[in-house]
Design a protein around this motif. Structure first.
Motif, PDB file in Angstrom:
ATOM      1  N   LEU A  90       0.831  -1.208   0.000  1.00 20.34           N
ATOM      2  CA  LEU A  90       0.000   0.000   0.000  1.00 20.34           C
ATOM      3  C   LEU A  90       0.863   1.253   0.000  1.00 20.34           C
ATOM      4  O   LEU A  90       0.575   2.227  -0.719  1.00 20.34           O
ATOM      5  CB  LEU A  90      -0.927  -0.004   1.223  1.00 20.34           C
ATOM      6  CG  LEU A  90      -2.042  -1.055   1.222  1.00 20.34           C
ATOM      7  CD1 LEU A  90      -2.782  -1.028   2.557  1.00 20.34           C
ATOM      8  CD2 LEU A  90      -3.018  -0.805   0.081  1.00 20.34           C
ATOM      9  N   PHE A  91       1.935   1.234   0.801  1.00 18.91           N
ATOM     10  CA  PHE A  91       2.831   2.380   0.840  1.00 18.91           C
ATOM     11  C   PHE A  91       3.476   2.606  -0.519  1.00 18.91           C
ATOM     12  O   PHE A  91       3.590   3.742  -0.989  1.00 18.91           O
ATOM     13  CB  PHE A  91       3.913   2.165   1.906  1.00 18.91           C
ATOM     14  CG  PHE A  91       4.971   3.239   1.917  1.00 18.91           C
ATOM     15  CD1 PHE A  91       4.718   4.462   2.522  1.00 18.91           C
ATOM     16  CD2 PHE A  91       6.199   3.036   1.315  1.00 18.91           C
ATOM     17  CE1 PHE A  91       5.674   5.466   2.523  1.00 18.91           C
ATOM     18  CE2 PHE A  91       7.160   4.023   1.311  1.00 18.91           C
ATOM     19  CZ  PHE A  91       6.907   5.240   1.917  1.00 18.91           C
ATOM     20  N   TYR A  92       3.912   1.531  -1.161  1.00 19.21           N
ATOM     21  CA  TYR A  92       4.527   1.643  -2.487  1.00 19.21           C
ATOM     22  C   TYR A  92       3.555   2.290  -3.477  1.00 19.21           C
ATOM     23  O   TYR A  92       3.928   3.185  -4.247  1.00 19.21           O
ATOM     24  CB  TYR A  92       4.945   0.261  -2.978  1.00 19.21           C
ATOM     25  CG  TYR A  92       5.478   0.269  -4.393  1.00 19.21           C
ATOM     26  CD1 TYR A  92       6.824   0.523  -4.651  1.00 19.21           C
ATOM     27  CD2 TYR A  92       4.629   0.019  -5.478  1.00 19.21           C
ATOM     28  CE1 TYR A  92       7.309   0.534  -5.948  1.00 19.21           C
ATOM     29  CE2 TYR A  92       5.109   0.026  -6.775  1.00 19.21           C
ATOM     30  CZ  TYR A  92       6.445   0.291  -7.003  1.00 19.21           C
ATOM     31  OH  TYR A  92       6.919   0.312  -8.288  1.00 19.21           O
ATOM     32  N   LEU A  93       2.309   1.832  -3.459  1.00 18.84           N
ATOM     33  CA  LEU A  93       1.311   2.368  -4.389  1.00 18.84           C
ATOM     34  C   LEU A  93       1.042   3.843  -4.115  1.00 18.84           C
ATOM     35  O   LEU A  93       0.922   4.645  -5.047  1.00 18.84           O
ATOM     36  CB  LEU A  93       0.008   1.558  -4.271  1.00 18.84           C
ATOM     37  CG  LEU A  93       0.092   0.094  -4.733  1.00 18.84           C
ATOM     38  CD1 LEU A  93      -1.214  -0.639  -4.440  1.00 18.84           C
ATOM     39  CD2 LEU A  93       0.426   0.021  -6.219  1.00 18.84           C
ATOM     40  N   ASN A 145      17.501   5.868  -3.923  1.00 17.84           N
ATOM     41  CA  ASN A 145      17.956   5.877  -5.315  1.00 17.84           C
ATOM     42  C   ASN A 145      18.525   4.534  -5.750  1.00 17.84           C
ATOM     43  O   ASN A 145      18.666   4.277  -6.948  1.00 17.84           O
ATOM     44  CB  ASN A 145      19.008   6.972  -5.518  1.00 17.84           C
ATOM     45  CG  ASN A 145      18.433   8.367  -5.392  1.00 17.84           C
ATOM     46  OD1 ASN A 145      17.246   8.585  -5.669  1.00 17.84           O
ATOM     47  ND2 ASN A 145      19.249   9.312  -4.960  1.00 17.84           N
ATOM     48  N   TYR A 146      18.852   3.684  -4.782  1.00 19.00           N
ATOM     49  CA  TYR A 146      19.448   2.392  -5.097  1.00 19.00           C
ATOM     50  C   TYR A 146      18.442   1.248  -5.023  1.00 19.00           C
ATOM     51  O   TYR A 146      18.426   0.368  -5.886  1.00 19.00           O
ATOM     52  CB  TYR A 146      20.608   2.108  -4.152  1.00 19.00           C
ATOM     53  CG  TYR A 146      21.650   3.194  -4.126  1.00 19.00           C
ATOM     54  CD1 TYR A 146      22.360   3.536  -5.278  1.00 19.00           C
ATOM     55  CD2 TYR A 146      21.933   3.892  -2.960  1.00 19.00           C
ATOM     56  CE1 TYR A 146      23.319   4.538  -5.264  1.00 19.00           C
ATOM     57  CE2 TYR A 146      22.899   4.892  -2.937  1.00 19.00           C
ATOM     58  CZ  TYR A 146      23.578   5.215  -4.090  1.00 19.00           C
ATOM     59  OH  TYR A 146      24.526   6.210  -4.067  1.00 19.00           O
ATOM     60  N   VAL A 147      17.615   1.229  -3.990  1.00 16.75           N
ATOM     61  CA  VAL A 147      16.717   0.081  -3.772  1.00 16.75           C
ATOM     62  C   VAL A 147      15.253   0.483  -3.625  1.00 16.75           C
ATOM     63  O   VAL A 147      14.410  -0.372  -3.366  1.00 16.75           O
ATOM     64  CB  VAL A 147      17.164  -0.720  -2.521  1.00 16.75           C
ATOM     65  CG1 VAL A 147      18.506  -1.367  -2.751  1.00 16.75           C
ATOM     66  CG2 VAL A 147      17.202   0.167  -1.285  1.00 16.75           C
ATOM     67  N   GLY A 148      14.932   1.761  -3.788  1.00 11.90           N
ATOM     68  CA  GLY A 148      13.565   2.204  -3.567  1.00 11.90           C
ATOM     69  C   GLY A 148      13.334   2.496  -2.096  1.00 11.90           C
ATOM     70  O   GLY A 148      13.950   1.880  -1.222  1.00 11.90           O
ATOM     71  N   ILE A 149      12.433   3.420  -1.827  1.00  9.77           N
ATOM     72  CA  ILE A 149      12.287   3.867  -0.439  1.00  9.77           C
ATOM     73  C   ILE A 149      11.645   2.824   0.481  1.00  9.77           C
ATOM     74  O   ILE A 149      12.023   2.730   1.655  1.00  9.77           O
ATOM     75  CB  ILE A 149      11.525   5.205  -0.376  1.00  9.77           C
ATOM     76  CG1 ILE A 149      11.765   5.857   0.989  1.00  9.77           C
ATOM     77  CG2 ILE A 149      10.048   5.049  -0.660  1.00  9.77           C
ATOM     78  CD1 ILE A 149      11.429   7.324   1.033  1.00  9.77           C
TER      79      ILE A 149
END
Length: 324
Positions: free
Chosen positions: A167-170, A254-258
């Motif tokens: 959900l956070f990613y979306l 920037n490397y692995v996504g937040i």
């Protein structure tokens, strides 16, 4: 090896390096799979709290009231679930609803009184601490019925975290709200000039963030099977671990996504505290270590651009020496 691959390798090495360090100094207490499992589980709550804090932090808003909100919301949810026999569904719905209502109050105070976010969080924390104590009839302690604690154990807490992370990613990557958040974090004046409603976006940061704070409250009271009220600003300490996890996650995004970056940060913090306990450090020493680590993390976060320039200068000189 390009820069992004190096960044990913460094990201994965950070928690592993801390774990290996404590494993060397305390192999007997720190080397078992059960300890690693405990660290993994203990990273869930800072992770969920950091999800709730990152929207405001991206717009340079600092909210330290999340501890008081977790206490008040989880106690309200637990009381309703037990008193009115609404079961697990009642605990979940009421806790999240109360958390969102408290977030709305924070957002309204910030929006209409034009008070700096740090001041709002301190004032609100004091008020919500009292609310957390009063909802228990002045006892300041709530013991949850055993059948309501299912979300505190594996694999259910992991399922909750995975759903929250999705959900956070979306929300973070797929919504107009977070597009506006990123625009404001870049330059608030330009964002305002492009038609973005800055006060509304900052208000929504409190509200949407409170949804994840509510999930954190559910997992925390379920994991501990109880919740104690805190007074005299003691709840502020509950925000420090999520704050550090969030800052680390922002640096690694920037490397692995937040989302995964925040998890790495949360796992590092949990490893640090578990290691200090394994080495026999008393609580005051753990607080000192937390303070030092917080200063280091914030210093790196604040001076990222300067550190990048220094690193690039060193890298450039090294390349020049290799070509001589």
């Amino acid at each position: 090896m390009n820069r992004k691959v190096k960044g990913i390798c460094l990201t994965l090495f950070l928690p592993l390096g801390i774990y290996i360090l404590f494993l060397i100094f305390s192999p007997g207490r720190f080397g078992s799979l059960s300890v690693l499992r405990a660290i993994f589980i203990q990273s869930f709550i800072p992770l969920l709290c950091a999800f709730g804090m990152v929207f405001g932090r991206s717009m340079r808003m600092l909210d330290l009231s999340i501890g008081a909100r977790i206490i008040a919301a989880s106690m309200a949810g637990g009381i309703v679930a037990m008193k009115y026999h609404t079961g697990l569904a009642g605990l979940i719905i009421v806790t999240i609803a109360v958390s969102i209502v408290l977030g709305i109050i924070c957002g309204l105070v910030f929006k209409y009184f034009k008070i700096p976010s740090i001041v709002v969080s301190l004032v609100i924390a004091m008020i919500f601490e009292v609310i957390g104590a009063k909802v228990t009839g002045g006892q300041g302690f709530l013991k949850l019925d055993k059948d309501l604690t299912i979300l505190g154990g594996m694999p259910y807490n992991l399922i909750v975290v995975i759903i929250a992370a999705i959900l956070f990613y979306l929300v973070y990557y797929k919504t107009k709200f977070c597009y506006n958040v990123r625009a404001i974090s870049g330059d608030e004046l330009i964002a305002k000039g492009n038609g973005i409603n800055v006060p509304r976006t900052k208000f929504l940061a409190y509200v949407i963030g409170s949804f994840f704070i509510g999930i954190a409250a559910i997992v925390q009271i379920s994991y501990a099977s109880s919740m104690s009220a805190k007074l005299s600003m003691e709840s502020l300490s509950m925000a420090f671990k999520p704050l550090m996890a969030m800052i680390i996650g922002v640096q690694l995004q920037n490397y692995v996504g937040i989302p995964f970056g925040i998890f790495i940060g949360s796992f590092m913090i949990s490893t640090l505290f578990s290691g200090l306990v394994a080495l026999g450090f008393p609580a005051p020493s753990q607080d000192i270590a937390l303070g030092i680590f917080l200063v280091i993390v914030i210093s790196i976060s604040t001076n990222t651009q300067k550190l990048s320039m220094i690193w690039e200068r060193v890298f450039r000189k090294r390349n020049q020496l290799e070509h001589i």
